[in-house]
Design an enzyme around this catalytic site. Structure first.
Site, short mmCIF file in Angstrom:
data_model
loop_
_atom_site.label_atom_id
_atom_site.label_comp_id
_atom_site.label_asym_id
_atom_site.label_seq_id
_atom_site.Cartn_x
_atom_site.Cartn_y
_atom_site.Cartn_z
N HIS A 184 0.82 -1.21 0.00
CA HIS A 184 0.00 0.00 0.00
C HIS A 184 0.86 1.27 0.00
CE1 HIS A 184 -3.44 2.47 0.46
NE2 HIS A 184 -4.17 1.67 1.21
N ASP A 408 -8.89 -7.82 -16.79
CA ASP A 408 -9.05 -8.69 -17.96
C ASP A 408 -7.68 -8.86 -18.61
OD1 ASP A 408 -9.60 -10.02 -20.29
OD2 ASP A 408 -11.07 -8.58 -21.04
#
Length: 478
Positions: A184, A408
């Site tokens: 993070h 994707d």
């Protein structure tokens, strides 16, 4: 009439997941180096802003993505090779991900570069089929083996760790999962989606795709000299929890509960809050959902004493707030401020939904460029050393992240994209987007509760009064 869970079934659906054990075999650990030269050599370092290295960002964010075998039939290159080759390509423009985090003076963090660092990919196999995992649209803590952790890895360890850790698990049916851990400190949620989108597009097309071009520019978020802290920043304040809230959550392992919320239910909540208010006010779906869940959670936990002050914290994307100077489109670092609403237990339990919604809205609207700068300066002057959970619920909003579209890799949208297990930090609630391409505005949220409070929480969650019914009650009372 107050709606109960049966009447609200079309609007609020409790989601259930299988309790199972997933046996996996780790076949290979593959270090991934940038596929070409990068503008940093061994011994170099990069500055991290105080938003990048404040205590809440010193974690890995674990997510998982499931893909069916149907999409792989036409694939000529094995999944693992496709992902590794594409990652090596994107590590050139996103070269900071190939470094490591280290601590410098006064606890400040930076990215440094040494020999043989890079990202890490893990190749794994399971004899199970995807169908045996149950409902793949509901985050399930049992999926933990599908996200790699080093043997005996300490909680919250980020120093000297690969900043990208990906595990590809092939299932017997031909489907697979990608379990991902991103540090993070390098990116916030929007930055993570930008990186993931570049990786996926590169895998899909077979050539490097970066749109927008990644931009580091962390120096733009340096503290002022001297630091000017203009706000109290109660979001970071250490509180000696004198309530029963934290104790009830940490005494025994809580359970993770997930709910699917329809657009109609969200609209009904907003209508109820607006009907209760003595003045006209506009609120977002987030404002009213956060308020309703916070109130339901506190009621279900039966927090005492009633005069105790509780906090609700949530992150606000501050990119559009920055004007002096503005950030470039490709900036992928942390640009979030922690907003904080405060209320007594009594006010949450006995007050109206409108009252709590006002508090959430005020906290959200309080985030400005000056608040962001004050946060940076506050961390510079008094760097928090530990995560504070006392008397607090933290809501993380992932509904605006393009998780399904960004992931994707050439095998279609994932069946599921998101986190798996909140129980290690049971005072965190996550709002998630629906996985279906046409979700009609639905959202999913996950929250942790002791087992004995789950049915009460579901009851309070579903207790929404229609606008007409509320107006009629108000007339009767008057």
């Amino acid at each position: 009439m107050i709606a109960n869970s049966t009447l609200m079934a079309p609007w609020v659906q409790e989601l259930h997941f299988n309790h199972l054990s997933i046996p996996i075999t780790i076949n290979n650990l593959v270090p991934i180096m940038p596929a070409g030269p990068i503008p940093a050599g061994s011994g170099d370092s990069l500055y991290l802003s105080n938003l990048d290295d404040m205590i809440g960002a010193r974690v890995f964010t674990p997510t998982i993505y499931f893909y069916k075998a149907d999409y792989l039939n036409s694939a000529k290159t094995p999944v693992m090779k496709t992902l590794c080759d594409a990652l090596a390509c994107v590590l050139v423009p996103y070269y900071p991900f190939s470094g490591r985090i280290r601590e410098t003076k006064n606890g400040k963090l930076e990215v440094f570069f040494g020999p043989e660092q890079g990202a890490l990919m893990i190749e794994a196999y399971s004899e199970m089929a995807l169908a045996e995992l149950g409902d793949l649209t509901v985050p399930n803590p049992a999926w933990s083996p599908l996200i790699y952790r080093f043997p005996n890895e300490e909680p919250y360890k980020i120093l000297d760790m690969p900043l990208i850790i990906g595990q590809v698990t092939q299932f017997s049916c031909g489907g697979f999962s990608l379990g991902l851990r991103l540090c993070h400190c390098i990116c916030d949620g929007i930055g993570a989606m930008q990186f993931l989108g570049a990786w996926a597009a590169t895998a899909r097309t077979g050539t490097l795709v970066t749109n927008p071009e990644p931009c580091w520019d962390r120096e733009l978020l340096q503290p002022r000299s001297p630091p000017v802290v203009k706000h109290s920043h109660i979001e970071f304040m250490r509180v000696d929890d004198g309530s029963t809230l934290t104790m009830s959550l940490w005494q025994e392992k809580p359970v993770q509960k997930c709910y699917r919320i329809s657009r109609e239910f969200q609209a009904q909540l907003k209508a109820q809050a607006q009907a209760q208010s003595n003045e006209k006010f506009s609120c977002t779906t987030f404002d009213v959902m956060a308020a309703h869940i916070w109130r339901s959670w506190v009621k279900a936990l039966d927090v005492k004493p009633r005069e105790y002050k509780l906090r609700l914290t949530f992150s606000v994307n501050a990119r559009q707030k920055l004007k002096n100077p503005p950030l470039k489109d490709g900036f992928y670092g942390n640009v979030v401020c922690v907003a904080c609403a405060v209320s007594s237990v009594y006010e949450l339990v006995n007050g109206s939904l409108a009252d709590t919604t006002h508090l959430v809205r005020q906290a959200r609207n309080g985030i400005s460029e000056e608040y962001l700068r004050s946060t940076i300066d506050f961390v510079e002057v008094d760097r928090p050393r530990r995560l504070e959970f006392g008397g607090k619920l933290t809501i993380t909003q992932w509904t605006r992240f393009s998780m399904y579209e960004s992931a994707d890799f050439g095998w279609g949208r994932p069946i599921y994209a998101g986190p798996i297990d909140l129980t290690p930090t049971p005072q965190v609630c996550v709002f998630l987007p629906e996985g279906e391409a046409d979700s009609s505005g639905r959202m999913v949220f996950c929250i942790c509760l002791p087992e004995n409070a789950t049915s009460r929480f579901t009851e309070y969650l579903c207790s929404v009064v229609s606008t007409d019914e509320y107006v009629n009650r108000k007339k009767l009372l008057n």
